[in-house]
Design an enzyme around this catalytic site. Structure first.
Site, PDB file in Angstrom:
ATOM      1  N   HIS A 147     -39.713  54.591 149.298  1.00 50.93           N
ATOM      2  CA  HIS A 147     -39.877  55.051 147.925  1.00 50.93           C
ATOM      3  C   HIS A 147     -41.393  55.854 147.607  1.00 50.93           C
ATOM      4  CE1 HIS A 147     -41.800  51.230 147.473  1.00 50.93           C
ATOM      5  NE2 HIS A 147     -42.670  51.709 146.491  1.00 50.93           N
TER       6      HIS A 147
HETATM    7  C1  UD1 Z   1     -43.640  51.990 141.254  1.00 53.20           C
HETATM    8  C2  UD1 Z   1     -45.164  51.512 141.659  1.00 53.20           C
HETATM    9  C3  UD1 Z   1     -45.325  51.183 142.907  1.00 53.20           C
HETATM   10  C4  UD1 Z   1     -44.126  50.127 143.581  1.00 53.20           C
HETATM   11  C5  UD1 Z   1     -42.652  50.660 142.849  1.00 53.20           C
HETATM   12  C6  UD1 Z   1     -41.644  49.874 143.287  1.00 53.20           C
HETATM   13  C7  UD1 Z   1     -46.939  52.609 140.269  1.00 53.20           C
HETATM   14  C8  UD1 Z   1     -48.039  53.526 140.548  1.00 53.20           C
HETATM   15  N1  UD1 Z   1     -46.181  52.635 141.121  1.00 53.20           N
HETATM   16  O1  UD1 Z   1     -43.415  53.219 141.843  1.00 53.20           O
HETATM   17  O2  UD1 Z   1     -46.345  50.847 143.396  1.00 53.20           O
HETATM   18  O3  UD1 Z   1     -44.212  49.871 144.772  1.00 53.20           O
HETATM   19  O4  UD1 Z   1     -42.909  50.933 141.450  1.00 53.20           O
HETATM   20  O5  UD1 Z   1     -40.432  50.317 142.981  1.00 53.20           O
HETATM   21  O6  UD1 Z   1     -47.183  51.727 139.337  1.00 53.20           O
HETATM   22  N2  UD1 Z   1     -37.034  55.272 137.779  1.00 53.20           N
HETATM   23  C9  UD1 Z   1     -35.636  54.852 137.356  1.00 53.20           C
HETATM   24  N3  UD1 Z   1     -35.487  53.559 136.884  1.00 53.20           N
HETATM   25  C10 UD1 Z   1     -36.331  52.587 136.801  1.00 53.20           C
HETATM   26  C11 UD1 Z   1     -37.461  53.127 137.185  1.00 53.20           C
HETATM   27  C12 UD1 Z   1     -37.865  54.272 137.712  1.00 53.20           C
HETATM   28  O7  UD1 Z   1     -34.692  55.735 137.324  1.00 53.20           O
HETATM   29  O8  UD1 Z   1     -35.941  51.209 136.435  1.00 53.20           O
HETATM   30  C13 UD1 Z   1     -37.223  56.567 138.277  1.00 53.20           C
HETATM   31  C14 UD1 Z   1     -37.810  57.577 137.279  1.00 53.20           C
HETATM   32  O9  UD1 Z   1     -37.348  58.605 137.593  1.00 53.20           O
HETATM   33  C15 UD1 Z   1     -39.127  57.273 137.433  1.00 53.20           C
HETATM   34  C16 UD1 Z   1     -39.103  57.231 139.121  1.00 53.20           C
HETATM   35  O10 UD1 Z   1     -38.244  56.500 139.251  1.00 53.20           O
HETATM   36  O11 UD1 Z   1     -39.976  58.599 136.971  1.00 53.20           O
HETATM   37  C17 UD1 Z   1     -40.542  56.673 139.467  1.00 53.20           C
HETATM   38  O12 UD1 Z   1     -40.683  55.410 139.011  1.00 53.20           O
HETATM   39  P1  UD1 Z   1     -42.164  54.872 138.554  1.00 53.20           P
HETATM   40  O13 UD1 Z   1     -42.037  53.515 137.884  1.00 53.20           O
HETATM   41  O14 UD1 Z   1     -43.319  56.082 138.018  1.00 53.20           O
HETATM   42  O15 UD1 Z   1     -42.922  54.826 140.022  1.00 53.20           O
HETATM   43  P2  UD1 Z   1     -42.081  54.009 141.484  1.00 53.20           P
HETATM   44  O16 UD1 Z   1     -41.885  55.183 142.210  1.00 53.20           O
HETATM   45  O17 UD1 Z   1     -40.922  53.226 141.007  1.00 53.20           O
END
Ligand code: UD1
Length: 373
Positions: A207
């Protein structure tokens, strides 16, 4: 009077670090614990499933910040947590890991003079292009107390000039969760339900923006997974960021069509650990899985140029692998040509108890006198 502790949970990798500490604090009469969910992760299978699996209750506060740019997410957590912190004025706040919410909450506490402790402090990849590395540096710079998981964490902090009295090595709390849930993990049927056989498959998770946000990189990784899947079945619980990008780059249907790859939705903690426990190996860019495989003595192939968890390489079963070398390295792991490793010191399932002792010692002297504890 019981000391009030705020415990901050935000995103999937936080929940297994928060749970053991929550349970230990809840059971102790000298603490009143409040659980705060920032809402950084919000999908049922990225959040609720973990709360259920790990026996966590509904949070006392849910900040519902959701997704956004880094500044939006960090800023929203700060604005919303500040209100809660000003209302409650906790005696200590505990932040865990390295996600955006971790740094945001630490910053709020520092400005409100609320003592804050960072659990999983001192990790450094040396790679500031990773958002997590920036979060680690910020959080460690402004937290009052730094709980480290391993000796390399202590060494990084010492090299940055942090005085020894701000640092306490408590061990790796994630493994407390594994021990707390080990019976449920052993009796779970996820591996069987997927038609997999013990020791005959690999688990893939991916991811990181550096692996999944660029079309060429993600395509190369899919090519490699396809090659590997000809020799060992792969089960791939796919993160929403990765699924979204596979769709955007036209790769999703292709991956779904590869025979040896089981592309599935993200799993809860117990289901996922049931799969990992009986696997032949893991291929990942996750931080936590590097540690869990070291704990379980299983080969871990980390698709990153660096790791903030070097003990998993020097003492454990982890290797950094370039995408182009993946199939060769998988063959080595399958043939037993792999470090057997051992568990680093204090990765023993007893970290939460050490955290409580540390908090008691800090509370006894007061936040301004931590060097006297
Ligand atoms: C975040 C953390 C990362 C961790 C990861 C584990 C930061 C900078 N990054 O990254 O360190 O390893 O979590 O998963 O804090 N989304 C969903 N549903 C959710 C959450 C996210 O659909 O419940 C999608 C959204 O489109 C979002 C994207 O995933 O924009 C990324 O989510 P985000 O929380 O920004 O970062 P992660 O890649 O999950």
């Amino acid at each position: 009077m019981a000391s009030m502790i705020h415990l901050i949970a935000a995103a999937r990798p936080n929940f297994m670090k928060v749970a053991p500490l929550y349970h230990a604090l809840k059971a102790a009469s000298d603490f009143e614990v409040k659980l705060i969910h920032t809402g950084q992760h919000y999908d049922a299978n990225m959040s609720d499933a973990f709360f259920t699996d790990l026996g966590l209750p509904r949070p006392d506060y849910h900040l519902e910040v959701g997704s956004g740019t880094h500044a939006q997410q960090t800023g929203n957590v700060m604005i919303k947590y500040e209100e809660v912190a000003m209302t409650d004025r906790p005696d200590w706040t505990v932040v865990v890991g390295d996600v955006n919410s971790t740094a945001a909450v630490a910053m709020v506490c520092a400005k409100l003079h609320i003592p804050v402790v960072h659990l999983e402090a001192g990790l450094r990849s040396g790679d500031r292009s990773m958002p997590e590395e920036v979060n680690r540096l910020v959080t460690d710079a402004i937290s009052d107390l730094l709980w480290t998981p391993s000796a390399d964490g202590d060494a990084h902090l010492a090299a940055e000039g942090v005085p020894a009295w701000r640092v306490e090595r408590v061990g790796n709390i994630m493994l407390d969760s594994y021990e707390l849930m080990s019976e449920k993990i052993a009796t779970d049927t996820t591996m069987r339900d997927l038609g997999l056989t013990e020791g005959q498959y690999g688990v893939v998770t991916m991811h990181r923006p550096s692996n999944v946000d660029d079309k060429d990189t993600l395509t190369l990784l899919v090519d490699e997974f396809e090659k590997v899947s000809a020799s060992v079945a792969l089960v791939f619980p796919v993160h929403p960021r990765t699924r979204g990008n596979m769709e955007k780059f036209g790769l999703l249907e292709r991956v779904k069509g590869i025979n040896g790859i089981h592309l599935i939705d993200p799993l809860g903690y117990i289901q996922f650990m049931n799969l990992v426990k009986s696997s032949a190996l893991a291929i990942t860019d996750s931080g936590g899985l590097q540690e869990e495989t070291t704990y379980l003595g299983l080969p871990c192939l980390t698709l990153r140029p660096n790791t903030e968890r070097p003990a998993t390489i020097t003492e454990g079963t982890n290797k950094l692998v370039k995408p182009a070398d993946l199939s060769t390295e998988v063959a080595k792991a399958l043939s037993g040509d792999w470090p057997t490793g051992c568990r680093p010191d204090l990765w023993d399932g007893k970290t939460a108890a050490r955290c409580l002792e540390s908090l008691r010692a800090c509370i006894a002297v007061g936040p301004a006198n931590l060097q006297n504890r």
